[in-house]
Design a protein around this motif. Sequence first.
Motif, PDB file in Angstrom:
ATOM      1  N   SER A 334       8.821  -7.150 -16.862  1.00  0.00           N
ATOM      2  CA  SER A 334       8.218  -7.865 -15.737  1.00  0.00           C
ATOM      3  C   SER A 334       6.695  -7.940 -15.825  1.00  0.00           C
ATOM      4  CB  SER A 334       8.612  -7.189 -14.426  1.00  0.00           C
ATOM      5  OG  SER A 334       8.161  -5.835 -14.404  1.00  0.00           O
ATOM      6  N   SER A 335       6.090  -7.414 -16.924  1.00  0.00           N
ATOM      7  CA  SER A 335       4.638  -7.430 -17.035  1.00  0.00           C
ATOM      8  C   SER A 335       4.228  -7.415 -18.502  1.00  0.00           C
ATOM      9  CB  SER A 335       4.034  -6.223 -16.319  1.00  0.00           C
ATOM     10  OG  SER A 335       4.188  -5.051 -17.092  1.00  0.00           O
ATOM     11  N   THR A 336       2.940  -7.297 -18.747  1.00  0.00           N
ATOM     12  CA  THR A 336       2.422  -7.187 -20.115  1.00  0.00           C
ATOM     13  C   THR A 336       2.084  -5.744 -20.457  1.00  0.00           C
ATOM     14  OG1 THR A 336       0.169  -7.598 -19.338  1.00  0.00           O
ATOM     15  CG2 THR A 336       1.462  -9.519 -20.003  1.00  0.00           C
ATOM     16  N   MET A 337       2.415  -4.791 -19.583  1.00  0.00           N
ATOM     17  CA  MET A 337       2.047  -3.387 -19.784  1.00  0.00           C
ATOM     18  C   MET A 337       3.119  -2.636 -20.551  1.00  0.00           C
ATOM     19  SD  MET A 337       0.256  -2.170 -16.204  1.00  0.00           S
ATOM     20  CE  MET A 337       1.750  -2.388 -15.235  1.00  0.00           C
ATOM     21  N   SER A 338       2.693  -1.882 -21.550  1.00  0.00           N
ATOM     22  CA  SER A 338       3.621  -0.978 -22.227  1.00  0.00           C
ATOM     23  C   SER A 338       3.812   0.263 -21.365  1.00  0.00           C
ATOM     24  CB  SER A 338       3.076  -0.572 -23.595  1.00  0.00           C
ATOM     25  OG  SER A 338       1.925   0.246 -23.445  1.00  0.00           O
ATOM     26  N   ASN A 339       4.862   1.025 -21.653  1.00  0.00           N
ATOM     27  CA  ASN A 339       5.072   2.275 -20.927  1.00  0.00           C
ATOM     28  C   ASN A 339       3.916   3.241 -21.173  1.00  0.00           C
ATOM     29  OD1 ASN A 339       7.610   1.570 -19.785  1.00  0.00           O
ATOM     30  ND2 ASN A 339       8.601   1.995 -21.748  1.00  0.00           N
ATOM     31  N   HIS A 340       3.382   3.208 -22.389  1.00  0.00           N
ATOM     32  CA  HIS A 340       2.225   4.050 -22.706  1.00  0.00           C
ATOM     33  C   HIS A 340       1.052   3.683 -21.809  1.00  0.00           C
ATOM     34  CE1 HIS A 340      -0.101   6.171 -26.208  1.00  0.00           C
ATOM     35  NE2 HIS A 340      -0.417   6.661 -25.017  1.00  0.00           N
ATOM     36  N   TYR A 341       0.781   2.384 -21.648  1.00  0.00           N
ATOM     37  CA  TYR A 341      -0.325   1.953 -20.800  1.00  0.00           C
ATOM     38  C   TYR A 341      -0.081   2.335 -19.342  1.00  0.00           C
ATOM     39  CZ  TYR A 341      -4.014  -0.820 -18.737  1.00  0.00           C
ATOM     40  OH  TYR A 341      -5.130  -1.209 -18.035  1.00  0.00           O
ATOM     41  N   CYS A 342       1.155   2.216 -18.887  1.00  0.00           N
ATOM     42  CA  CYS A 342       1.472   2.584 -17.492  1.00  0.00           C
ATOM     43  C   CYS A 342       1.097   4.034 -17.214  1.00  0.00           C
ATOM     44  CB  CYS A 342       2.949   2.366 -17.211  1.00  0.00           C
ATOM     45  SG  CYS A 342       3.457   0.633 -17.104  1.00  0.00           S
ATOM     46  N   TRP A 343       1.453   4.933 -18.152  1.00  0.00           N
ATOM     47  CA  TRP A 343       1.169   6.343 -17.907  1.00  0.00           C
ATOM     48  C   TRP A 343      -0.282   6.698 -18.187  1.00  0.00           C
ATOM     49  CZ3 TRP A 343       3.699   9.185 -14.768  1.00  0.00           C
ATOM     50  CH2 TRP A 343       4.987   8.784 -14.429  1.00  0.00           C
ATOM     51  N   TYR A 344      -0.930   5.931 -19.053  1.00  0.00           N
ATOM     52  CA  TYR A 344      -2.384   6.057 -19.174  1.00  0.00           C
ATOM     53  C   TYR A 344      -3.035   5.708 -17.836  1.00  0.00           C
ATOM     54  CZ  TYR A 344      -7.044   4.128 -19.772  1.00  0.00           C
ATOM     55  OH  TYR A 344      -8.366   3.812 -19.603  1.00  0.00           O
ATOM     56  N   HIS A 345      -2.521   4.664 -17.175  1.00  0.00           N
ATOM     57  CA  HIS A 345      -3.076   4.265 -15.880  1.00  0.00           C
ATOM     58  C   HIS A 345      -2.884   5.371 -14.843  1.00  0.00           C
ATOM     59  CE1 HIS A 345      -4.254   1.966 -12.424  1.00  0.00           C
ATOM     60  NE2 HIS A 345      -3.048   2.074 -11.887  1.00  0.00           N
ATOM     61  N   VAL A 346      -1.725   6.026 -14.845  1.00  0.00           N
ATOM     62  CA  VAL A 346      -1.514   7.141 -13.916  1.00  0.00           C
ATOM     63  C   VAL A 346      -2.547   8.234 -14.187  1.00  0.00           C
ATOM     64  CG1 VAL A 346       0.096   8.959 -13.190  1.00  0.00           C
ATOM     65  CG2 VAL A 346       0.948   6.648 -13.660  1.00  0.00           C
ATOM     66  N   MET A 347      -2.815   8.508 -15.456  1.00  0.00           N
ATOM     67  CA  MET A 347      -3.785   9.541 -15.827  1.00  0.00           C
ATOM     68  C   MET A 347      -5.189   9.184 -15.342  1.00  0.00           C
ATOM     69  SD  MET A 347      -4.913  10.829 -19.606  1.00  0.00           S
ATOM     70  CE  MET A 347      -5.794   9.286 -19.875  1.00  0.00           C
ATOM     71  N   GLU A 348      -5.656   7.955 -15.654  1.00  0.00           N
ATOM     72  CA  GLU A 348      -7.025   7.597 -15.250  1.00  0.00           C
ATOM     73  C   GLU A 348      -7.129   7.418 -13.743  1.00  0.00           C
ATOM     74  OE1 GLU A 348      -8.303   4.555 -14.156  1.00  0.00           O
ATOM     75  OE2 GLU A 348      -6.457   3.376 -14.194  1.00  0.00           O
ATOM     76  N   HIS A 349      -6.004   7.107 -13.085  1.00  0.00           N
ATOM     77  CA  HIS A 349      -5.974   7.036 -11.621  1.00  0.00           C
ATOM     78  C   HIS A 349      -6.257   8.404 -11.019  1.00  0.00           C
ATOM     79  CE1 HIS A 349      -3.702   6.867  -7.704  1.00  0.00           C
ATOM     80  NE2 HIS A 349      -4.461   5.804  -7.584  1.00  0.00           N
ATOM     81  N   GLN A 350      -5.665   9.441 -11.609  1.00  0.00           N
ATOM     82  CA  GLN A 350      -5.952  10.805 -11.165  1.00  0.00           C
ATOM     83  C   GLN A 350      -7.434  11.131 -11.337  1.00  0.00           C
ATOM     84  OE1 GLN A 350      -2.517  13.977 -11.889  1.00  0.00           O
ATOM     85  NE2 GLN A 350      -3.080  12.943 -13.768  1.00  0.00           N
ATOM     86  N   SER A 351      -7.973  10.743 -12.488  1.00  0.00           N
ATOM     87  CA  SER A 351      -9.384  11.027 -12.764  1.00  0.00           C
ATOM     88  C   SER A 351     -10.288  10.340 -11.754  1.00  0.00           C
ATOM     89  CB  SER A 351      -9.729  10.559 -14.178  1.00  0.00           C
ATOM     90  OG  SER A 351     -11.083  10.785 -14.466  1.00  0.00           O
ATOM     91  N   SER A 352      -9.970   9.103 -11.429  1.00  0.00           N
ATOM     92  CA  SER A 352     -10.775   8.347 -10.467  1.00  0.00           C
ATOM     93  C   SER A 352     -10.792   9.028  -9.110  1.00  0.00           C
ATOM     94  CB  SER A 352     -10.215   6.925 -10.341  1.00  0.00           C
ATOM     95  OG  SER A 352     -10.891   6.212  -9.333  1.00  0.00           O
ATOM     96  N   HIS A 353      -9.626   9.435  -8.641  1.00  0.00           N
ATOM     97  CA  HIS A 353      -9.575  10.057  -7.314  1.00  0.00           C
ATOM     98  C   HIS A 353     -10.055  11.503  -7.318  1.00  0.00           C
ATOM     99  CE1 HIS A 353      -8.070   6.735  -5.022  1.00  0.00           C
ATOM    100  NE2 HIS A 353      -7.142   6.497  -5.927  1.00  0.00           N
ATOM    101  N   LEU A 354     -10.001  12.170  -8.480  1.00  0.00           N
ATOM    102  CA  LEU A 354     -10.636  13.480  -8.578  1.00  0.00           C
ATOM    103  C   LEU A 354     -12.126  13.343  -8.304  1.00  0.00           C
ATOM    104  CD1 LEU A 354     -10.880  16.477  -9.291  1.00  0.00           C
ATOM    105  CD2 LEU A 354     -10.916  15.819 -11.714  1.00  0.00           C
TER     106      LEU A 354
END
Length: 379
Positions: A334-354
């Motif tokens: 349903s998108s252009t994102m790989s599963n690797h990119y999705c979980w990279y996004h979860v990681m950097e999302h944590q960093s942003s809110h930290l």
Amino acid sequence: MKKVLLLVFVFSSVFYSNAQEVKEVSQYWTSFSQYLDIVVEKDTKFKLVGYAKSNIVSDSSKSGSGLWARVDNKDKELGFFDNMGDRPILVNKWEQYKIEGVLTKDAVSLSFGGLCFGNGEFYFDKFELFIENKKGVLEPVAIDNFSFEEGITNGVITKWNTGIARGKTVKVKEFDIASTSDTVDGKSALLITGSGIAINNETIGNIEGASPQIGSMISMLEDLKTRVEYKVKNMSQYEIDYLHDEKANRIGALIMHLAAAEKYYQVYTFEGRGFNEEENEKWLDALNLGEVAREKYKGHEISYYLDIYNEVRAETIKMLKQKDDKWFEEVQPSSTMSNHYCWYHVMEHQSSHLGQILFLAKRIPPEPVATVLPELIKD
């Protein structure tokens, strides 16, 4: 308050406040301190000297001690700082150590003391402080209870502050503070004993049961979650409910937001869908934040939010371990994102809110103290 006037600098000593409210926390290090309010007319040298030794009872890379000094400048900017992090005290023999620094014209305070981390017995004695006078000579400055002769009462070091922050006395559960007759000067020295402290290795990857790329992602996710937890785990309900302004988010709501976003990417990558109706009911307010979340997520202890965060993370690790590096590179239909990119996004999302949590935490004012007025006597 003592005041000393010299032609080169002016300082007022506010060395300690043993009558402060004590906050109990859990962490792998502890410290003690005194501080000076500073006004200097030009760059001014200072030197901190003290005796110390460390009886390490575990891996020396995870335990040690040191002296420390920090200069705070105007507008809460950090000036000089040294905590001997690059040269920790690891030997079980009394030796003299020193820290030398400079007070610039922007300096407003000088904090100094000792610290220790990990498991072991950490000894301190005979602290001395010198500040440069107008002739360029390092002149001694009196330190109250400089040799710890006045002892310790209920884990409180007389005329020293436990912790590194002005106005906050911190007791760390993992450390016991006592007097010892093993001294360099006088009859007493300071002994701080750390025990039962587990310090994780700071590595990326090598996660048991996970493929290489998956293992690296799990370790990075876990490192960031540990940083979030470390910052918030000892916060009071007042602190996690504090609202910086009408557009900000409470720290408790931000923890819920991290859990909700991670939960969304669980169902998106592992099941190829978005939230269903039941999941929307549970997670959508936290995912969207905003006014609803500001009102909904308050009144809970920090453990409430961390338990939810940990539950979501446990499921993430369990599911990721069932996948391999080939799955990581698959692109979601349903998108252009790989599963690797999705979980990279979860990681950097944590960093942003930290970063957001760290920003908010520095701006929380002291909790207001309720004033009880005496009851009027009626005629």
